[in-house]
Write an enzyme that holds these catalytic residues in place. Structure first.
Site, PDB file in Angstrom:
ATOM      1  CB  SER A  20      36.282  56.571  40.405  1.00 52.80           C
ATOM      2  OG  SER A  20      35.333  57.361  39.878  1.00 52.80           O
ATOM      3  CG  ASP A  54      31.287  50.897  37.519  1.00 60.35           C
ATOM      4  OD1 ASP A  54      30.642  51.922  37.177  1.00 60.35           O
ATOM      5  OD2 ASP A  54      32.500  50.864  38.077  1.00 60.35           O
ATOM      6  CG  HIS A  57      31.616  54.217  39.673  1.00 60.86           C
ATOM      7  ND1 HIS A  57      32.412  53.619  39.029  1.00 60.86           N
ATOM      8  CD2 HIS A  57      31.876  55.427  40.235  1.00 60.86           C
ATOM      9  CE1 HIS A  57      33.513  54.359  39.273  1.00 60.86           C
ATOM     10  NE2 HIS A  57      33.155  55.426  39.907  1.00 60.86           N
ATOM     11  CG  ASP A  58      29.783  55.800  44.635  1.00 60.51           C
ATOM     12  OD1 ASP A  58      30.938  55.997  44.022  1.00 60.51           O
ATOM     13  OD2 ASP A  58      29.297  56.824  45.411  1.00 60.51           O
ATOM     14  NE  ARG A  83      27.659  64.141  45.276  1.00 59.61           N
ATOM     15  CZ  ARG A  83      28.612  63.465  45.232  1.00 59.61           C
ATOM     16  NH1 ARG A  83      29.615  63.566  44.216  1.00 59.61           N
ATOM     17  NH2 ARG A  83      28.975  62.552  46.033  1.00 59.61           N
TER      18      ARG A  83
END
EC number: 2.3.1.31
Length: 390
Positions: A163, A329, A362-363, A232
């Site tokens: 990232s 992602d 993505h994570d 967040r």
């Protein structure tokens, strides 16, 4: 806790270290021309540096991460989670601390030990707040270079990051190509897309419109916690995927059988995002989010790569790349990784590429996965064997 750590093949108890650099009269000159110093860098190391100093690996953390890659602190309770890549970094793991010396530092502008907007300005005795200069990914990397020089490491075996950490990794390859044998950018991009910039702007506006933000001067008083929590929540959605959210939440209700017909968290996904937002405000600084997201938005190395020819900075013949992406992602989609691979190959780089099939979004690179571990293990072993024969 000690037995649990031993059974987990962890690096064990670790300690955060600090290095202060760029002190007067030699501050760091930032990309925008501003001067910053002194700078304190928080970092951790695992494993042992070889006598030849040829086994050092620099890991770069993601946006809200820190230097705590693996292991536990002595002050951790029995339920405290280990470092964020503990499944991958440790004895006998994909990044093997029995073989390699691992370094990770908290990035410039963050709030986990390295100088950032919450740090005390030596000239005023108060927190920098928005007097902290705007920093770039390049400035973060320049600071890391000061640390690597301090540790006496002439050349890194590898620079690795996912990232925003992948952006730093690519910046390292461009700025200091002579400083590494290999480069492993994961779930990253050559430049932020309009979509990524848009989500970052929503996050920033959530903070800056919080009445407690006070133009960044909230230290010592109420913080913009509501804005930071919403920021967040927005970010967390981009780290997941449609598939992951359908699998984990669907339209399941949160501890109830019927809709409330109000504004409570009816759905599990609502409750989850509120929880993630509220948890985040206890470990991160709102101003740091503003600075780091802006640095990410400014990141753009497309031109620097595309103009690299056989005589330029990306063409050290011994430097090898392993580019990794994840199929679900949507923040930095695989097409962006493929664009990176094409650009590197055009500049004569030795590039391997792997797309890992995953529905975790993505994570995914932060979630235990044997495929990622095997990729790391094999690639690093090949690099290390190659330089040992030189």
């Amino acid at each position: 806790m000690e037995k649990e750590i031993k059974d987990h093949k962890s690096v064990g108890i670790v300690e955060k270290q600090f290095f202060t650099c760029a002190q007067v009269p030699s501050p760091l000159i930032l990309e925008n021309g501003a001067k910053l110093g002194p700078i304190t860098i928080a970092y951790e190391t695992y494993g042992n540096l070889s006598a030849r100093k040829d086994n050092a690996i620099l890991i770069n953390h993601a946006f809200s991460g820190d230097s705590h890659v693996a292991g536990h602190y002595a002050t951790d309770g029995p339920k405290e989670k280990p470092g964020w890549w503990d499944f991958l970094v440790g004895p006998g793991k994909g990044i093997d601390t029995d073989k390699y010396f691992i370094i990770c530092s908290n990035i410039l502008g963050s709030c986990n030990g390295t100088t950032g907007p919450a740090s005390k300005n030596s000239e005023t005795g108060e927190a920098y707040a928005l007097d902290f200069p705007m920093v770039t990914i390049g400035d973060m990397v320049a600071t890391q270079k000061l640390l690597i020089d301090h540790l006496g490491i002439p050349k890194l075996l590898a620079v690795i990051g996912g990232s925003v950490g992948g952006m730093q990794t690519l910046e390292w390859a461009i700025r200091y190509p002579e400083m590494m044998h290999s480069v492993i950018p994961i779930a990253t991009t050559m430049r932020h897309s309009a979509l990524a910039i848009a989500f970052n702007e929503i996050a920033r506006q959530a903070i800056m419109t919080d009445p407690h933000w006070n133009r960044g001067k909230y230290y010592g008083q109420a913080h913009p916690d509501t804005g930071l929590a919403v920021a967040r929540m927005v970010g967390h959605v981009t780290y997941l995927s449609d598939e992951a959210m359908r699998r984990k939440f669907g339209r399941n209700l949160q501890e109830k059988e019927n809709l409330s017909y109000g504004f409570d968290a009816d759905f599990q996904v609502e409750s989850y995002l509120r929880y993630q937002g509220n948890k985040f405000v206890h470990r991160f600084d709102a101003n740091s989010l503003l600075y780091i997201t802006k640095a990410s938005d400014y990141f753009d190395i497309v031109e620097r790569i595309s103009t690299s020819g056989p005589e330029t900075e990306l063409t050290a013949p011994q430097q090898k790349y392993l580019v990794i992406s994840y199929s679900s992602d949507w923040l930095y989609p695989t097409y962006q990784a493929r664009d990176l691979v094409k650009a590197l190959k055009r500049s004569g780089r030795n590039v391997s590429f792997s797309e890992i099939e995953s529905d975790c979004g993505h994570d995914a690179f932060l979630i235990p996965d044997d495929r990622l571990e095997q990729l790391m293990r094999g690639f690093l072993a090949g690099i290390y064997t190659g330089i040992a024969e030189i």
